[in-house]
Design a protein around this motif. Structure first.
Motif, PDB file in Angstrom:
ATOM      1  N   LEU A  15       0.910  -0.963  -0.019  1.00 52.24           N
ATOM      2  CA  LEU A  15      -0.021   0.138   0.017  1.00 52.24           C
ATOM      3  C   LEU A  15       0.892   1.359   0.009  1.00 52.24           C
ATOM      4  N   ALA A  16       1.961   1.175   0.758  1.00 55.79           N
ATOM      5  CA  ALA A  16       2.861   2.457   0.614  1.00 55.79           C
ATOM      6  C   ALA A  16       3.393   2.597  -0.743  1.00 55.79           C
ATOM      7  N   ILE A  17       3.834   1.656  -1.157  1.00 51.50           N
ATOM      8  CA  ILE A  17       4.585   1.541  -2.462  1.00 51.50           C
ATOM      9  C   ILE A  17       3.638   2.145  -3.802  1.00 51.50           C
ATOM     10  N   VAL A  18       2.268   1.485  -3.656  1.00 50.04           N
ATOM     11  CA  VAL A  18       1.476   1.565  -4.734  1.00 50.04           C
ATOM     12  C   VAL A  18       0.735   2.954  -4.647  1.00 50.04           C
ATOM     13  N   ASN A  19       0.474   3.235  -3.199  1.00 49.09           N
ATOM     14  CA  ASN A  19      -0.305   4.526  -2.884  1.00 49.09           C
ATOM     15  C   ASN A  19      -1.455   4.854  -3.832  1.00 49.09           C
ATOM     16  N   PRO A  20      -2.457   3.894  -3.592  1.00 50.83           N
ATOM     17  CA  PRO A  20      -3.688   4.137  -4.482  1.00 50.83           C
ATOM     18  C   PRO A  20      -4.638   5.301  -4.092  1.00 50.83           C
ATOM     19  N   ILE A  24      -5.518   8.739  -6.745  1.00 50.41           N
ATOM     20  CA  ILE A  24      -6.923   9.216  -7.056  1.00 50.41           C
ATOM     21  C   ILE A  24      -6.994  10.721  -7.685  1.00 50.41           C
ATOM     22  N   PRO A  25      -6.389  11.578  -6.872  1.00 54.96           N
ATOM     23  CA  PRO A  25      -6.593  12.965  -7.570  1.00 54.96           C
ATOM     24  C   PRO A  25      -5.774  12.856  -8.913  1.00 54.96           C
ATOM     25  N   VAL A  26      -4.593  12.420  -9.039  1.00 51.25           N
ATOM     26  CA  VAL A  26      -3.978  12.391 -10.370  1.00 51.25           C
ATOM     27  C   VAL A  26      -4.730  11.768 -11.269  1.00 51.25           C
ATOM     28  N   PHE A  27      -5.555  10.732 -11.043  1.00 55.03           N
ATOM     29  CA  PHE A  27      -6.399   9.997 -12.067  1.00 55.03           C
ATOM     30  C   PHE A  27      -7.437  10.754 -12.391  1.00 55.03           C
ATOM     31  N   ILE A  28      -8.108  11.574 -11.415  1.00 55.17           N
ATOM     32  CA  ILE A  28      -9.174  12.182 -11.549  1.00 55.17           C
ATOM     33  C   ILE A  28      -8.962  13.442 -12.648  1.00 55.17           C
ATOM     34  N   GLY A  29      -7.563  14.266 -12.339  1.00 54.50           N
ATOM     35  CA  GLY A  29      -7.080  15.128 -13.058  1.00 54.50           C
ATOM     36  C   GLY A  29      -6.637  14.855 -14.490  1.00 54.50           C
ATOM     37  N   ALA A  30      -6.169  13.664 -14.712  1.00 51.67           N
ATOM     38  CA  ALA A  30      -5.738  13.165 -15.919  1.00 51.67           C
ATOM     39  C   ALA A  30      -7.024  12.753 -16.859  1.00 51.67           C
ATOM     40  N   ARG A  32      -9.977  14.149 -16.642  1.00 50.53           N
ATOM     41  CA  ARG A  32     -10.982  15.183 -16.845  1.00 50.53           C
ATOM     42  C   ARG A  32     -11.669  15.222 -17.839  1.00 50.53           C
ATOM     43  N   GLY A  33     -12.781  15.261 -18.222  1.00 51.17           N
ATOM     44  CA  GLY A  33     -13.744  15.478 -19.365  1.00 51.17           C
ATOM     45  C   GLY A  33     -14.107  14.260 -20.074  1.00 51.17           C
ATOM     46  N   TRP A  34     -13.767  13.074 -19.303  1.00 51.91           N
ATOM     47  CA  TRP A  34     -13.841  11.826 -19.955  1.00 51.91           C
ATOM     48  C   TRP A  34     -15.341  11.149 -19.376  1.00 51.91           C
ATOM     49  N   SER A  35     -15.749  10.498 -20.261  1.00 51.95           N
ATOM     50  CA  SER A  35     -16.988   9.866 -19.798  1.00 51.95           C
ATOM     51  C   SER A  35     -16.835   8.815 -18.878  1.00 51.95           C
ATOM     52  N   ALA A  36     -17.755   8.361 -18.162  1.00 53.24           N
ATOM     53  CA  ALA A  36     -17.698   7.385 -17.010  1.00 53.24           C
ATOM     54  C   ALA A  36     -17.116   6.068 -17.628  1.00 53.24           C
ATOM     55  N   ARG A  37     -17.697   5.884 -18.767  1.00 54.57           N
ATOM     56  CA  ARG A  37     -17.055   4.466 -19.333  1.00 54.57           C
ATOM     57  C   ARG A  37     -16.039   4.411 -19.756  1.00 54.57           C
ATOM     58  N   GLU A  38     -15.182   5.487 -20.312  1.00 50.36           N
ATOM     59  CA  GLU A  38     -13.722   5.770 -20.620  1.00 50.36           C
ATOM     60  C   GLU A  38     -12.982   5.527 -19.414  1.00 50.36           C
ATOM     61  N   ARG A  39     -13.577   6.223 -18.158  1.00 48.03           N
ATOM     62  CA  ARG A  39     -12.649   6.056 -16.903  1.00 48.03           C
ATOM     63  C   ARG A  39     -12.594   4.870 -16.186  1.00 48.03           C
ATOM     64  N   ALA A  40     -13.836   4.015 -16.285  1.00 49.07           N
ATOM     65  CA  ALA A  40     -13.665   2.795 -15.700  1.00 49.07           C
ATOM     66  C   ALA A  40     -12.787   1.893 -16.660  1.00 49.07           C
ATOM     67  N   ARG A  41     -12.900   2.053 -17.955  1.00 47.75           N
ATOM     68  CA  ARG A  41     -12.239   1.099 -18.639  1.00 47.75           C
ATOM     69  C   ARG A  41     -10.546   1.444 -18.550  1.00 47.75           C
ATOM     70  N   THR A  42     -10.058   2.601 -18.185  1.00 42.27           N
ATOM     71  CA  THR A  42      -8.828   3.205 -17.905  1.00 42.27           C
ATOM     72  C   THR A  42      -8.430   2.545 -16.570  1.00 42.27           C
ATOM     73  N   ALA A  43      -9.510   2.696 -15.739  1.00 40.87           N
ATOM     74  CA  ALA A  43      -9.058   2.324 -14.122  1.00 40.87           C
ATOM     75  C   ALA A  43      -8.937   0.821 -14.142  1.00 40.87           C
ATOM     76  N   ARG A  44      -9.518   0.071 -14.985  1.00 41.85           N
ATOM     77  CA  ARG A  44      -9.420  -1.369 -15.077  1.00 41.85           C
ATOM     78  C   ARG A  44      -8.222  -1.777 -15.764  1.00 41.85           C
ATOM     79  N   THR A  45      -7.641  -1.216 -16.878  1.00 38.75           N
ATOM     80  CA  THR A  45      -6.424  -1.270 -17.457  1.00 38.75           C
ATOM     81  C   THR A  45      -5.258  -0.839 -16.485  1.00 38.75           C
ATOM     82  N   VAL A  46      -5.435   0.202 -15.882  1.00 40.30           N
ATOM     83  CA  VAL A  46      -4.287   0.531 -14.826  1.00 40.30           C
ATOM     84  C   VAL A  46      -4.128  -0.391 -13.771  1.00 40.30           C
ATOM     85  N   ALA A  47      -5.386  -0.937 -13.133  1.00 37.61           N
ATOM     86  CA  ALA A  47      -5.406  -1.898 -12.252  1.00 37.61           C
ATOM     87  C   ALA A  47      -4.622  -3.252 -12.469  1.00 37.61           C
ATOM     88  N   PHE A  48      -5.141  -3.590 -13.928  1.00 35.42           N
ATOM     89  CA  PHE A  48      -4.687  -4.983 -14.085  1.00 35.42           C
ATOM     90  C   PHE A  48      -3.081  -4.797 -14.518  1.00 35.42           C
TER      91      PHE A  48
END
Length: 102
Positions: A15-20, A24-30, A32-48
């Motif tokens: 948890l200290a290394i990954v720092n999820p 979160i603020p970086v992901f939200i800022g990066a 910004r303006g994306w649809s919920a579907r695009e954000r969910a797909r990107t979050a899944r890709t990053v998590a995987f």
């Protein structure tokens, strides 16, 4: 009981290394303006991808270090030097010539 303590230490270290929570603020800022579907797909890709990298490091890390004939102590010293250099760079607070435009 000893296994639970070891598992707890590993979980806290990951948890200290990954720092999820810090990501979160970086992901939200990066995204910004994306649809919920695009954000969910990107979050899944990053998590995987993060899971895959951590799993490969956990299972193949020792063999990779052995292949390059690097000891754990040497790896720790090298990592410490990198962190020291980053800290010194942050303390100097110099402006970088690279600028980002909107």
């Amino acid at each position: 009981m000893h296994e639970w303590q070891q598992l707890f230490k590993i979980t806290v270290a990951l948890l200290a290394i990954v720092n999820p929570f810090g990501g979160i603020p970086v992901f939200i800022g990066a995204t910004r303006g994306w649809s919920a579907r695009e954000r969910a797909r990107t979050a899944r890709t990053v998590a995987f991808t993060v899971f895959l990298v951590l799993a490969l490091a956990a299972f193949l890390g020792d063999r990779l270090l052995d292949f390059f004939n690097v000891s754990i102590g040497s790896f720790m010293v090298g990592g410490g030097i990198l962190i020291l250099l980053l800290a010194i760079s942050m303390l100097q607070a110099r402006e970088r010539p690279i600028r980002q435009t909107p």
